[in-house]
Scaffold this motif. Structure first.
Motif, short mmCIF file in Angstrom:
data_model
loop_
_atom_site.label_atom_id
_atom_site.label_comp_id
_atom_site.label_asym_id
_atom_site.label_seq_id
_atom_site.Cartn_x
_atom_site.Cartn_y
_atom_site.Cartn_z
N ASN A 83 1.20 -1.23 -0.12
CA ASN A 83 -0.06 -0.49 -0.26
C ASN A 83 0.42 0.78 0.17
OD1 ASN A 83 1.38 0.00 2.43
ND2 ASN A 83 -0.76 -0.24 3.55
N GLY A 84 1.91 0.51 -0.04
CA GLY A 84 2.82 2.31 -0.36
C GLY A 84 2.75 3.44 -1.64
N LEU A 85 1.81 2.98 -2.28
CA LEU A 85 1.65 4.05 -4.05
C LEU A 85 0.74 4.57 -2.66
CD1 LEU A 85 2.11 1.82 -6.40
CD2 LEU A 85 3.63 3.89 -6.14
N GLN A 86 -0.50 3.84 -2.45
CA GLN A 86 -1.49 4.83 -1.72
C GLN A 86 -1.13 5.65 -0.54
OE1 GLN A 86 -4.45 1.51 -0.64
NE2 GLN A 86 -4.85 1.49 -2.47
N VAL A 87 -0.43 5.39 0.03
CA VAL A 87 -0.10 6.43 0.65
C VAL A 87 1.22 7.73 0.33
CG1 VAL A 87 1.18 6.56 3.29
CG2 VAL A 87 -0.03 4.71 3.01
N TYR A 88 1.14 7.01 -0.68
CA TYR A 88 2.20 7.96 -1.83
C TYR A 88 0.83 9.07 -1.83
CZ TYR A 88 4.31 10.28 -5.07
OH TYR A 88 4.27 11.13 -6.32
N ASP A 89 -0.04 8.52 -2.68
CA ASP A 89 -0.89 9.65 -3.38
C ASP A 89 -1.96 10.08 -2.05
OD1 ASP A 89 -0.18 8.47 -6.00
OD2 ASP A 89 -1.67 6.77 -5.80
N VAL A 90 -1.70 9.88 -1.18
CA VAL A 90 -2.94 10.95 -0.38
C VAL A 90 -1.89 11.34 0.49
CG1 VAL A 90 -3.80 10.88 2.29
CG2 VAL A 90 -4.03 8.89 0.65
N ALA A 91 -0.38 11.64 0.20
CA ALA A 91 0.23 12.53 1.48
C ALA A 91 0.50 13.30 0.20
CB ALA A 91 2.21 11.95 1.35
N VAL A 92 0.66 13.52 -1.01
CA VAL A 92 0.54 14.65 -2.01
C VAL A 92 -0.79 14.71 -2.47
CG1 VAL A 92 0.58 14.70 -4.66
CG2 VAL A 92 2.41 13.29 -3.83
N ASP A 93 -1.83 14.63 -2.15
CA ASP A 93 -2.90 15.17 -1.85
C ASP A 93 -3.15 16.57 -1.02
OD1 ASP A 93 -3.32 14.04 -4.02
OD2 ASP A 93 -5.35 12.40 -3.27
N GLU A 94 -2.69 15.60 0.69
CA GLU A 94 -3.05 16.43 1.67
C GLU A 94 -1.60 17.87 1.54
OE1 GLU A 94 -4.57 16.39 4.16
OE2 GLU A 94 -5.43 14.79 3.55
N LEU A 95 -0.39 17.20 1.05
CA LEU A 95 0.55 18.01 0.73
C LEU A 95 -0.39 19.27 -0.02
CD1 LEU A 95 3.95 16.77 0.42
CD2 LEU A 95 3.03 18.13 2.22
N LYS A 96 -0.76 19.07 -1.26
CA LYS A 96 -1.12 19.73 -2.33
C LYS A 96 -2.68 21.20 -1.43
CE LYS A 96 -0.95 17.22 -6.47
NZ LYS A 96 -1.24 16.27 -7.21
N ALA A 97 -3.20 20.56 -0.65
CA ALA A 97 -4.58 21.38 0.04
C ALA A 97 -3.67 22.13 0.88
CB ALA A 97 -5.28 19.78 0.86
N MET A 98 -2.79 21.77 1.21
CA MET A 98 -1.97 22.51 2.27
C MET A 98 -1.48 23.34 1.09
SD MET A 98 -0.09 20.04 4.96
CE MET A 98 0.50 21.22 5.42
N GLN A 99 -1.12 23.50 0.52
CA GLN A 99 -0.21 24.72 0.14
C GLN A 99 -1.23 25.24 -0.96
OE1 GLN A 99 1.58 22.87 -3.83
NE2 GLN A 99 3.61 23.45 -2.62
N ARG A 100 -2.68 24.85 -1.53
CA ARG A 100 -4.11 25.62 -1.32
C ARG A 100 -3.95 26.19 -0.65
NH1 ARG A 100 -5.31 21.43 -4.51
NH2 ARG A 100 -6.92 20.80 -2.33
N LEU A 101 -4.41 26.37 0.61
CA LEU A 101 -5.14 27.12 1.81
C LEU A 101 -3.85 27.68 2.19
CD1 LEU A 101 -6.87 27.04 4.84
CD2 LEU A 101 -4.70 25.13 5.31
N LEU A 102 -2.80 27.93 2.31
CA LEU A 102 -1.48 28.58 2.53
C LEU A 102 -1.72 29.88 1.29
CD1 LEU A 102 1.66 27.25 3.22
CD2 LEU A 102 0.13 28.35 5.14
N ASN A 103 -1.99 29.52 -0.15
CA ASN A 103 -2.57 30.41 -0.81
C ASN A 103 -3.64 31.18 -0.33
OD1 ASN A 103 0.01 29.37 -2.45
ND2 ASN A 103 -1.35 27.89 -3.32
N SER A 104 -4.80 30.28 -0.11
CA SER A 104 -6.09 31.17 0.20
C SER A 104 -5.65 31.90 1.04
CB SER A 104 -7.18 30.44 0.48
OG SER A 104 -7.36 29.25 -0.52
N LEU A 105 -5.10 31.39 2.44
CA LEU A 105 -4.71 32.33 3.55
C LEU A 105 -4.11 33.75 3.23
CD1 LEU A 105 -3.98 29.89 6.45
CD2 LEU A 105 -5.30 31.10 6.38
N GLN A 106 -3.20 33.84 2.71
CA GLN A 106 -1.99 34.75 2.20
C GLN A 106 -2.75 35.90 0.73
OE1 GLN A 106 1.17 34.29 -0.02
NE2 GLN A 106 2.56 35.43 1.22
#
Length: 500
Positions: free
Chosen positions: A277-300
Motif C-alpha cells: 500500500n505504499g503507492l496509496q499512502v504516497y497519493d494521500v500524502a501528495v493530495d494533502e500537501l496540495k491541499a495545504m498549499q491551496r490553504l496557504l495561498n488562500s490565507l495569503q
C-alpha cells in the motif's frame, strides 16, 4: 447638534421673558386705563355740579360754552340730558353719533338717572375698540333732574399701551438675544468634538481603522474621551495589523518548507514498490500537501484582500465585460450552460478587492461543487434599500443604500445545493459541506467574499437556486446585495457618475 441645545435654551428664555414681562405689561395697561377712567370721572363730576346750578338758575350759556370747548379740545362729546334722555346741553350731534355705536349706553344712563354711579362700559383691552362711557347724576336722591354723560374714544390710550408693550417686549427680547448669541458659539464649541467623534465612528464602522478623533478641541471631558477613543483605536488597529501580518508571514514562511516537503515526497515515487500500500499512502500524502498549499495561498490572498478596506463606485457592465467570456469558456469546458441576464447601466459600490474577484469565486463554486447543468447570473435594482443588511457595515451610513436602494447580483445553479440548515454555516471560515470533503477547496472563499461585501455596506446571502432537472429540489444560489451609486447629470446633459 448645537441647534438641539438651543431648542432647549430658547423656550426656557421665552418662558423667563414671559414670566417677567406679562405681569408688567398687564400692570401698564391697567394703570393707563385707570388713569383715563379717573380723569373722565372727575370731569363728569365737575360738569354735574355745574349743571345742577345752571339748571336750577336757568343760566346755561356758560356751561354750554364750556361743554363745547371741552369737545373741541379733547374730542370727547359730553352732554347734559334730562330724565327722558333728551340732550339739554352740549354738542348734541356728536353725542348722538357716538351714542349709536355704544350698546351699553342705555344701561349706564338709566342707572345714572336713578341716582347711582354706574360701572364704566366696554372692555379696556388694548385690542378692543369700544369707547369709555361715564355718567354722573345731576342732583341727589329723588331730586335727580338729569345726568352728565361722556363718551370717550380710547384709541389713543390703547395706542400708547401697545407702544409700551412693544417697548417692554423689545427689552424682554434683549436677554433672549444675548442668550442665543452666547449659547450658539458655546454649544458649537462643546458639540463639535462630539460630531467629529460620531463621524470618526462612522468611518471606522466602514472599515477605515486609521481614523482618529480630534483630542485638542472642546471641553476637558470631551478631550479625555477623544484621547481614550484614539488609544482604543490604536490598540484595535495594532491587533488587526498583527493578525494580518501573522497570517501573511506564516503563510509565506510555510510555503518554502511545504514546497520542499512536497518535492521530497514526490521524489520517493520511483523507490516505492508496486506491491503493498505504499503507492496509496504516497497519493494521500501528495493530495494533502496540495491541499495545504491551496490553504496557504488562500490565507495569503485573504490577508492581502482584507488589507484593502476602501469601497469605490463601479459600473457593473465594465466588470462583466472582462469576465463573461472567461465564464462561458469555463462552463463550456465543464459541459455546463451559462446564462447572463443583467440590465445595462447599473452602477454600484464595489467591495474592497474588486467585485470581479467575488463573482469569480461564486462562479467557481457553481462549477466545482454543484454538479449543475445550468449556471445563471442575474441582476436587478431593489428600491429603498430592501435586501440590504440591517445593521451591517454600511447600514448606519445613510448613503446610497438608503437613498437609491441596492443592486442584487445572483449566481444560481440547478445542481445539488445545500440544506437550509447548512447555509448559515457556509459563510464561516474553513467550513465545508460533508458532501464536498473530497473536492479541492479550503472553505475560505465564501467567508472572505461575505466579509468584503459587508465592508462595502452590502450583504452576501445564500438561497435556493434553480429547480433541478429531475424535480428533486433546488440548486444553490449566492446573492450579492450592494448599495446603488446614483448617477447625476453632467453639464453636457449626459448621465455622469456621482461622487461617493
Amino acid at each position: 447638534m448645537h441647534r438641539r441645545l438651543l431648542v432647549v435654551l430658547v423656550p426656557l428664555a421665552v418662558l423667563l421673558v414671559a414670566a417677567l414681562g406679562v405681569p408688567l405689561s398687564v400692570t401698564v395697561a391697567e394703570r393707563e386705563m385707570q388713569e383715563t377712567y379717573v380723569d373722565r370721572l372727575n370731569d363728569v363730576g365737575r360738569f354735574a355740579s355745574l349743571a345742577e346750578t345752571a339748571l336750577s338758575t336757568g343760566r346755561t350759556e356758560a356751561l354750554q360754552q364750556e361743554l363745547a370747548r371741552y369737545h373741541e379740545l379733547y374730542g370727547i362729546p359730553v352732554a347734559v340730558i334730562d330724565t327722558s334722555g333728551t340732550v339739554l346741553l352740549g354738542p348734541a350731534g356728536a353725542y348722538q353719533e357716538a351714542a349709536r355705536a355704544e350698546p351699553a349706553l342705555p344701561r349706564i344712563v338709566t342707572a345714572a338717572l336713578a341716582g347711582a354711579r354706574p360701572e364704566p362700559s366696554g372692555k379696556w383691552a388694548p385690542w378692543d375698540d369700544s369707547a369709555l362711557v361715564v355718567a354722573e347724576p345731576v342732583g341727589r336722591d329723588s331730586e335727580v333732574v338729569g345726568a352728565v354723560v361722556t363718551i370717550s374714544d380710547l384709541s389713543r390710550t390703547r395706542h400708547r399701551i401697545l407702544v409700551r408693550w412693544a417697548q417692554l417686549a423689545g427689552l424682554g427680547l434683549l436677554p433672549l438675544i444675548a442668550l442665543v448669541a452666547v449659547a450658539w458659539p458655546v454649544s458649537a464649541w462643546v458639540l463639535r468634538p462630539v460630531r467629529e467623534l460620531d463621524a470618526a465612528s462612522s468611518r471606522i464602522s466602514q472599515g477605515d481603522l486609521t481614523i482618529r478623533a480630534d483630542a485638542e478641541a472642546g471641553p476637558a471631558e470631551l478631550r479625555r474621551l477623544a484621547e481614550s477613543f484614539n488609544t482604543m483605536m490604536d490598540a484595535v488597529e495594532n491587533a488587526v495589523e498583527r493578525q494580518r501580518a501573522f497570517v501573511s508571514d506564516a503563510s509565506h514562511q510555510l510555503r518554502n518548507p511545504l514546497t520542499s516537503l512536497r518535492l521530497a515526497v514526490e521524489s520517493l515515487e520511483p523507490h516505492l514498490r508496486a506491491s503493498g500500500n505504499g503507492l496509496q499512502v504516497y497519493d494521500v500524502a501528495v493530495d494533502e500537501l496540495k491541499a495545504m498549499q491551496r490553504l496557504l495561498n488562500s490565507l495569503q490572498a485573504s490577508a492581502r484582500m482584507e488589507s484593502i478596506r476602501t469601497a469605490s463606485p463601479v459600473d457593473l457592465d465594465a466588470v462583466l465585460a472582462t469576465r463573461v467570456d472567461r465564464w462561458r469558456a469555463l462552463t463550456a469546458t465543464a459541459g455546463q450552460t451559462l446564462a447572463v441576464d443583467v440590465p445595462p447601466g447599473l452602477r454600484l459600490l464595489e467591495p474592497p478587492g474588486g467585485l470581479g474577484s467575488i463573482l469569480d469565486e461564486l462562479i467557481s463554486n457553481a462549477l466545482r461543487l454543484s454538479d449543475a447543468q445550468v449556471v445563471e447570473v442575474t441582476a436587478q435594482v431593489v428600491p429603498g434599500g430592501a435586501g440590504a443588511v440591517p445593521g451591517g457595515a454600511g447600514a448606519g451610513r445613510g448613503d446610497a443604500s438608503a437613498a437609491g436602494g441596492v443592486v442584487t447580483i445572483a449566481v444560481r445553479d440547478d445542481g445539488q445545493g445545500i440544506d437550509a440548515s447548512e447555509r448559515a454555516q457556509a459563510l464561516r471560515r474553513f467550513w465545508r459541506s460533508p458532501r464536498h470533503q473530497n473536492v479541492p477547496g479550503t472553505g475560505l472563499g465564501l467567508a472572505i467574499c461575505a466579509d468584503l461585501v459587508g465592508a462595502a455596506g452590502g450583504e452576501l446571502r445564500l438561497e435556493e437556486g434553480l429547480p433541478r432537472p429531475d424535480g428533486s429540489g433546488h440548486g444553490f444560489a449566492a446573492v450579492v446585495a450592494l448599495p446603488v451609486v446614483p448617477r447625476v447629470a453632467s453639464s453636457s446633459g449626459a448621465p455622469a457618475p456621482s461622487p461617493v
